[in-house]
Design a protein around this motif. Sequence first.
Motif, PDB file in Angstrom:
ATOM      1  N   VAL A  91       4.197  14.596 -18.015  1.00  0.00           N
ATOM      2  CA  VAL A  91       3.308  13.796 -18.635  1.00  0.00           C
ATOM      3  C   VAL A  91       2.437  13.681 -17.613  1.00  0.00           C
ATOM      4  O   VAL A  91       2.495  13.231 -16.517  1.00  0.00           O
ATOM      5  CB  VAL A  91       3.731  12.571 -19.176  1.00  0.00           C
ATOM      6  CG1 VAL A  91       2.621  11.563 -19.881  1.00  0.00           C
ATOM      7  CG2 VAL A  91       4.805  12.949 -20.161  1.00  0.00           C
ATOM      8  N   SER A  92       0.813  13.807 -17.933  1.00  0.00           N
ATOM      9  CA  SER A  92      -0.335  13.683 -17.169  1.00  0.00           C
ATOM     10  C   SER A  92      -1.111  12.646 -17.377  1.00  0.00           C
ATOM     11  O   SER A  92      -1.146  12.173 -18.575  1.00  0.00           O
ATOM     12  CB  SER A  92      -1.140  15.290 -17.073  1.00  0.00           C
ATOM     13  OG  SER A  92      -0.347  16.122 -16.505  1.00  0.00           O
ATOM     14  N   LYS A 113      -5.154   3.958 -29.965  1.00  0.00           N
ATOM     15  CA  LYS A 113      -6.372   3.148 -29.391  1.00  0.00           C
ATOM     16  C   LYS A 113      -6.722   3.498 -27.914  1.00  0.00           C
ATOM     17  O   LYS A 113      -7.687   3.401 -27.706  1.00  0.00           O
ATOM     18  CB  LYS A 113      -5.893   1.463 -29.804  1.00  0.00           C
ATOM     19  CG  LYS A 113      -7.095   0.718 -29.052  1.00  0.00           C
ATOM     20  CD  LYS A 113      -6.483  -0.784 -29.269  1.00  0.00           C
ATOM     21  CE  LYS A 113      -7.835  -1.715 -28.625  1.00  0.00           C
ATOM     22  NZ  LYS A 113      -7.397  -3.024 -28.697  1.00  0.00           N
ATOM     23  N   LEU A 114      -5.446   3.620 -27.517  1.00  0.00           N
ATOM     24  CA  LEU A 114      -5.657   4.056 -25.730  1.00  0.00           C
ATOM     25  C   LEU A 114      -5.812   5.525 -25.687  1.00  0.00           C
ATOM     26  O   LEU A 114      -6.380   5.877 -24.393  1.00  0.00           O
ATOM     27  CB  LEU A 114      -4.202   3.522 -25.129  1.00  0.00           C
ATOM     28  CG  LEU A 114      -4.043   2.069 -25.257  1.00  0.00           C
ATOM     29  CD1 LEU A 114      -2.679   1.804 -24.363  1.00  0.00           C
ATOM     30  CD2 LEU A 114      -5.016   1.247 -24.863  1.00  0.00           C
ATOM     31  N   ASP A 115      -5.826   6.264 -26.656  1.00  0.00           N
ATOM     32  CA  ASP A 115      -6.026   7.724 -26.226  1.00  0.00           C
ATOM     33  C   ASP A 115      -7.414   8.129 -25.490  1.00  0.00           C
ATOM     34  O   ASP A 115      -8.450   7.814 -26.254  1.00  0.00           O
ATOM     35  CB  ASP A 115      -5.600   8.635 -27.649  1.00  0.00           C
ATOM     36  CG  ASP A 115      -6.035  10.037 -27.507  1.00  0.00           C
ATOM     37  OD1 ASP A 115      -5.528  10.454 -26.354  1.00  0.00           O
ATOM     38  OD2 ASP A 115      -6.182  10.543 -28.523  1.00  0.00           O
ATOM     39  N   GLY A 116      -7.190   8.560 -24.300  1.00  0.00           N
ATOM     40  CA  GLY A 116      -8.372   9.219 -24.027  1.00  0.00           C
ATOM     41  C   GLY A 116      -9.356   7.998 -23.359  1.00  0.00           C
ATOM     42  O   GLY A 116     -10.561   8.406 -22.887  1.00  0.00           O
ATOM     43  N   LEU A 168      -6.542   3.489 -15.577  1.00  0.00           N
ATOM     44  CA  LEU A 168      -5.549   4.625 -16.022  1.00  0.00           C
ATOM     45  C   LEU A 168      -5.815   5.351 -17.313  1.00  0.00           C
ATOM     46  O   LEU A 168      -6.142   4.404 -18.255  1.00  0.00           O
ATOM     47  CB  LEU A 168      -4.209   4.174 -16.048  1.00  0.00           C
ATOM     48  CG  LEU A 168      -2.925   5.050 -16.246  1.00  0.00           C
ATOM     49  CD1 LEU A 168      -1.697   4.599 -15.750  1.00  0.00           C
ATOM     50  CD2 LEU A 168      -2.744   5.679 -17.572  1.00  0.00           C
ATOM     51  N   LYS A 169      -6.353   6.809 -17.359  1.00  0.00           N
ATOM     52  CA  LYS A 169      -6.561   7.169 -18.581  1.00  0.00           C
ATOM     53  C   LYS A 169      -5.522   8.350 -18.891  1.00  0.00           C
ATOM     54  O   LYS A 169      -5.325   9.187 -18.132  1.00  0.00           O
ATOM     55  CB  LYS A 169      -8.135   7.851 -18.447  1.00  0.00           C
ATOM     56  CG  LYS A 169      -8.542   8.384 -19.791  1.00  0.00           C
ATOM     57  CD  LYS A 169      -9.890   8.954 -19.539  1.00  0.00           C
ATOM     58  CE  LYS A 169     -10.282  10.411 -18.489  1.00  0.00           C
ATOM     59  NZ  LYS A 169     -11.567  10.749 -18.731  1.00  0.00           N
ATOM     60  N   ALA A 170      -5.204   8.308 -20.262  1.00  0.00           N
ATOM     61  CA  ALA A 170      -4.460   9.301 -20.759  1.00  0.00           C
ATOM     62  C   ALA A 170      -4.317   9.437 -22.206  1.00  0.00           C
ATOM     63  O   ALA A 170      -5.115   8.958 -22.817  1.00  0.00           O
ATOM     64  CB  ALA A 170      -2.741   9.003 -20.226  1.00  0.00           C
ATOM     65  N   ASP A 171      -3.562  10.470 -22.617  1.00  0.00           N
ATOM     66  CA  ASP A 171      -3.965  10.642 -24.058  1.00  0.00           C
ATOM     67  C   ASP A 171      -2.692  10.037 -24.895  1.00  0.00           C
ATOM     68  O   ASP A 171      -1.903   9.192 -24.023  1.00  0.00           O
ATOM     69  CB  ASP A 171      -3.539  12.131 -24.401  1.00  0.00           C
ATOM     70  CG  ASP A 171      -2.373  12.867 -23.819  1.00  0.00           C
ATOM     71  OD1 ASP A 171      -1.175  11.989 -23.521  1.00  0.00           O
ATOM     72  OD2 ASP A 171      -2.147  14.085 -23.824  1.00  0.00           O
ATOM     73  N   ALA A 172      -2.781   9.772 -26.038  1.00  0.00           N
ATOM     74  CA  ALA A 172      -1.616   9.122 -26.861  1.00  0.00           C
ATOM     75  C   ALA A 172      -0.203   9.429 -26.468  1.00  0.00           C
ATOM     76  O   ALA A 172       0.660   8.691 -26.420  1.00  0.00           O
ATOM     77  CB  ALA A 172      -1.849   9.442 -28.369  1.00  0.00           C
ATOM     78  N   GLY A 221     -18.022   1.698 -22.838  1.00  0.00           N
ATOM     79  CA  GLY A 221     -17.392   2.381 -23.965  1.00  0.00           C
ATOM     80  C   GLY A 221     -16.370   3.258 -23.728  1.00  0.00           C
ATOM     81  O   GLY A 221     -15.669   3.827 -24.792  1.00  0.00           O
ATOM     82  N   GLU A 222     -16.066   3.709 -22.746  1.00  0.00           N
ATOM     83  CA  GLU A 222     -14.884   4.405 -22.286  1.00  0.00           C
ATOM     84  C   GLU A 222     -13.653   3.536 -21.793  1.00  0.00           C
ATOM     85  O   GLU A 222     -12.631   4.183 -21.468  1.00  0.00           O
ATOM     86  CB  GLU A 222     -15.164   5.329 -20.988  1.00  0.00           C
ATOM     87  CG  GLU A 222     -16.483   6.532 -21.317  1.00  0.00           C
ATOM     88  CD  GLU A 222     -16.803   7.287 -20.038  1.00  0.00           C
ATOM     89  OE1 GLU A 222     -16.590   8.390 -20.319  1.00  0.00           O
ATOM     90  OE2 GLU A 222     -17.148   6.594 -19.151  1.00  0.00           O
TER      91      GLU A 222
END
Length: 246
Positions: free
Chosen positions: A95-96, A131-134, A108-112, A234-235
């Motif tokens: 997992v990245s 909600k946290l995706d990306g 910290l940024k990650a996908d769902a 926004g990010e």
Amino acid sequence: MTAIPQGRTRRAALVSAVCALVVGLGAGCSEDPDAGTNGVGKLPAAQIQAKTKTAAGSVDAVKLSGSVVTSGRTYKLDMRLKDEGGTGSVTSDGVSFHLLRVGEQLYLKADAAFWKHEDGKSGSDTAAADKLDGKYVKVPTGDPSYKKFSVFTDKDLLLDGLLTLHGSVKTDGHHEQSGTRTIRITGDGGDGGTLDVSLEGEPYPLRLVRGGGAGALTFSSWGKDFALDEPAKGETVDYGKQLPTS
């Protein structure tokens, strides 16, 4: 133009061939393998280690990539670090995720898929993960994840811990790393780690193999600055007081 005697040409070719063979065997054709270098290859191993740590600590920025094994988990890193923070990617257990630290603020940024993995949620409970995706998620300073991940963005703390060889430190010959000549030093014959130090320019560490199979890292872009900015509003998502944990 005077013609070169054929015998001399053959001798020159023979010398070149022998020289190439010797270089291939690692000895080189020069009597002094440190000729034209920064001279650290002539120093005792302990002094080489001290000089490379000083060189690493004297510059503001570095890029490192490779793997680190800690607490039984392997983390693959591709990070750029400087005094004010760091940014880059981390992969663990397939997992990245992306880390960004600007000053004391860690994101910290990650996908769902990452957030589902951390939460241990079933496929039916995906609202928070989606909600946290990306998005860049602010990591609270009091959260266990802050201490766990911020070390990967802390140049001085990370290098201080990594650039120490354990046991009796000795030199292990002249080598090359990505086209740059190096002197290699080892701890306990390699069991305590090995470190390749640049013989060109400043004696920066270029490659580290940690003892006990605890990973290997390469270092580059010493002193090369890079942009380090907080993400746009926004990010960014503020998760709350504590992130989900695995």
